[in-house]
Design a protein around this motif. Structure first.
Motif, PDB file in Angstrom:
ATOM      1  N   GLU A 118       8.163   3.726  11.914  1.00 57.63           N
ATOM      2  CA  GLU A 118       9.250   2.897  11.384  1.00 57.63           C
ATOM      3  C   GLU A 118       8.744   1.763  10.492  1.00 57.63           C
ATOM      4  O   GLU A 118       9.532   1.136   9.797  1.00 57.63           O
ATOM      5  N   GLU A 119       7.431   1.521  10.487  1.00 58.90           N
ATOM      6  CA  GLU A 119       6.857   0.512   9.594  1.00 58.90           C
ATOM      7  C   GLU A 119       6.739   1.033   8.167  1.00 58.90           C
ATOM      8  O   GLU A 119       6.488   0.263   7.245  1.00 58.90           O
ATOM      9  N   LEU A 120       6.910   2.342   7.993  1.00 52.37           N
ATOM     10  CA  LEU A 120       6.822   2.952   6.668  1.00 52.37           C
ATOM     11  C   LEU A 120       8.199   2.970   6.012  1.00 52.37           C
ATOM     12  O   LEU A 120       9.197   3.253   6.659  1.00 52.37           O
ATOM     13  N   LYS A 121       8.234   2.694   4.746  1.00 45.22           N
ATOM     14  CA  LYS A 121       9.477   2.737   3.973  1.00 45.22           C
ATOM     15  C   LYS A 121       9.305   3.758   2.841  1.00 45.22           C
ATOM     16  O   LYS A 121       8.359   3.666   2.070  1.00 45.22           O
ATOM     17  N   ILE A 122      10.230   4.718   2.770  1.00 50.64           N
ATOM     18  CA  ILE A 122      10.173   5.695   1.698  1.00 50.64           C
ATOM     19  C   ILE A 122      10.696   5.042   0.420  1.00 50.64           C
ATOM     20  O   ILE A 122      11.605   4.227   0.451  1.00 50.64           O
ATOM     21  N   ILE A 123      10.050   5.378  -0.704  1.00 49.32           N
ATOM     22  CA  ILE A 123      10.480   4.821  -1.988  1.00 49.32           C
ATOM     23  C   ILE A 123      10.668   5.959  -2.988  1.00 49.32           C
ATOM     24  O   ILE A 123      10.121   7.030  -2.844  1.00 49.32           O
ATOM     25  N   GLU A 124      11.455   5.672  -3.990  1.00 44.83           N
ATOM     26  CA  GLU A 124      11.645   6.602  -5.104  1.00 44.83           C
ATOM     27  C   GLU A 124      10.659   6.220  -6.199  1.00 44.83           C
ATOM     28  O   GLU A 124      10.613   5.064  -6.615  1.00 44.83           O
ATOM     29  N   VAL A 125       9.864   7.158  -6.640  1.00 42.95           N
ATOM     30  CA  VAL A 125       8.869   6.872  -7.663  1.00 42.95           C
ATOM     31  C   VAL A 125       8.921   7.966  -8.720  1.00 42.95           C
ATOM     32  O   VAL A 125       9.027   9.142  -8.402  1.00 42.95           O
ATOM     33  N   THR A 126       8.841   7.573  -9.961  1.00 36.59           N
ATOM     34  CA  THR A 126       8.705   8.535 -11.045  1.00 36.59           C
ATOM     35  C   THR A 126       7.243   8.575 -11.428  1.00 36.59           C
ATOM     36  O   THR A 126       6.675   7.575 -11.869  1.00 36.59           O
ATOM     37  N   SER A 148       6.733  12.914  -0.874  1.00 35.49           N
ATOM     38  CA  SER A 148       7.430  11.664  -0.645  1.00 35.49           C
ATOM     39  C   SER A 148       6.393  10.549  -0.690  1.00 35.49           C
ATOM     40  O   SER A 148       5.261  10.720  -0.238  1.00 35.49           O
ATOM     41  N   VAL A 149       6.788   9.409  -1.226  1.00 36.58           N
ATOM     42  CA  VAL A 149       5.889   8.265  -1.283  1.00 36.58           C
ATOM     43  C   VAL A 149       6.435   7.203  -0.339  1.00 36.58           C
ATOM     44  O   VAL A 149       7.613   6.873  -0.364  1.00 36.58           O
ATOM     45  N   PHE A 150       5.539   6.672   0.484  1.00 32.44           N
ATOM     46  CA  PHE A 150       5.892   5.656   1.458  1.00 32.44           C
ATOM     47  C   PHE A 150       5.114   4.382   1.176  1.00 32.44           C
ATOM     48  O   PHE A 150       3.970   4.441   0.716  1.00 32.44           O
ATOM     49  N   THR A 151       5.722   3.240   1.448  1.00 32.44           N
ATOM     50  CA  THR A 151       5.003   1.977   1.378  1.00 32.44           C
ATOM     51  C   THR A 151       4.792   1.447   2.782  1.00 32.44           C
ATOM     52  O   THR A 151       5.585   1.707   3.692  1.00 32.44           O
ATOM     53  N   TYR A 152       3.732   0.706   2.923  1.00 35.34           N
ATOM     54  CA  TYR A 152       3.423   0.003   4.163  1.00 35.34           C
ATOM     55  C   TYR A 152       3.253  -1.445   3.758  1.00 35.34           C
ATOM     56  O   TYR A 152       2.328  -1.789   3.025  1.00 35.34           O
ATOM     57  N   MET A 197       0.850  -1.172   0.000  1.00 37.98           N
ATOM     58  CA  MET A 197       0.000   0.000   0.000  1.00 37.98           C
ATOM     59  C   MET A 197       0.892   1.230   0.000  1.00 37.98           C
ATOM     60  O   MET A 197       2.005   1.184   0.508  1.00 37.98           O
ATOM     61  N   PHE A 198       0.372   2.316  -0.515  1.00 37.47           N
ATOM     62  CA  PHE A 198       1.162   3.535  -0.671  1.00 37.47           C
ATOM     63  C   PHE A 198       0.506   4.713   0.049  1.00 37.47           C
ATOM     64  O   PHE A 198      -0.707   4.866   0.054  1.00 37.47           O
ATOM     65  N   HIS A 199       1.349   5.553   0.628  1.00 36.28           N
ATOM     66  CA  HIS A 199       0.916   6.808   1.239  1.00 36.28           C
ATOM     67  C   HIS A 199       1.794   7.919   0.680  1.00 36.28           C
ATOM     68  O   HIS A 199       3.022   7.789   0.640  1.00 36.28           O
ATOM     69  N   THR A 200       1.190   8.996   0.250  1.00 36.29           N
ATOM     70  CA  THR A 200       1.930  10.137  -0.279  1.00 36.29           C
ATOM     71  C   THR A 200       1.827  11.280   0.719  1.00 36.29           C
ATOM     72  O   THR A 200       0.742  11.600   1.188  1.00 36.29           O
ATOM     73  N   SER A 201       2.973  11.874   1.043  1.00 35.37           N
ATOM     74  CA  SER A 201       3.006  12.929   2.051  1.00 35.37           C
ATOM     75  C   SER A 201       3.870  14.087   1.566  1.00 35.37           C
ATOM     76  O   SER A 201       4.938  13.867   1.002  1.00 35.37           O
TER      77      SER A 201
END
Length: 140
Positions: A131-139, A37-41, A1-5
Motif C-alpha cells: 500500500e506504500e506504492l502508488k501507481i502512476i500514468e507515464v508516457t 505498470s509504473v509505481f512510485t515509492y 523512486m520508481f518501480h516498473t512491473s
C-alpha cells in the motif's frame, strides 16, 4: 523512486519467495518495460549503501550459495567483489541483491542503495508494504 512491473502490485501480492526475496528494485528515473505498470515509492526512506552492509548470518548464506569462504562472501555482500566472477547467473545476481536488501533491514534501514547494469538501484524489501506504492500514468 520508481518501480516498473509487468503486473499490478496490490495488497498481498508480494511474498518472500521471489528470486530476490520480497525485494523490489527502484530507480530515480522511470525505465521502460513493455506492457508495464509504473509505481512510485514516496515514503520516508532511510537507506544504507551496499558498501556498508555486514551481517554474519547473511554472509554465511552467501558463502554457502556461492561456495566461497566468509571473507569472499562478505565482499560479495558489500559489492567489493563481483558475483559474476564466482559463477553467478542472472538469478544468482538477483538473489544476492535480495540478500543486500534483507541485510539493510536487519541493520535497521528501509533498504539498500546499490549499483547494477542500469546504474543506481534501490533495493527495498516490500513484504506487507504494497500500500506504500502508488501507481502512476507515464508516457514513455
Amino acid at each position: 523512486m520508481f518501480h516498473t512491473s509487468p503486473s499490478k502490485i496490490v495488497k498481498g501480492s508480494i511474498n518472500k519467495y521471489g528470486i530476490a526475496g520480497s525485494c523490489l528494485f527502484f530507480s530515480d528515473d522511470v525505465y521502460q518495460m513493455s506492457e508495464a505498470s509504473v509505481f512510485t515509492y514516496e515514503a520516508e526512506f532511510d537507506c544504507v549503501r551496499a558498501s556498508q552492509l555486514h551481517d554474519d548470518a547473511i554472509i554465511d548464506e552467501i558463502a554457502s550459495y556461492f561456495d566461497v569462504d566468509a571473507d569472499t562472501a562478505g565482499s560479495l555482500l558489500d559489492g567489493s567483489e563481483n558475483e559474476w566472477d564466482y559463477g553467478a547467473d542472472a538469478d544468482g545476481s538477483w538473489w544476492l541483491q535480495g540478500k543486500r536488501g534483507e541485510c539493510a533491514v536487519k541493520m535497521g534501514y528501509d533498504g539498500c542503495e546499490d549499483r547494477d547494469e542500469q546504474g543506481t538501484v534501490y533495493i527495498v524489501p516490500m513484504l506487507g508494504r504494497e500500500e506504500e506504492l502508488k501507481i502512476i500514468e507515464v508516457t514513455l
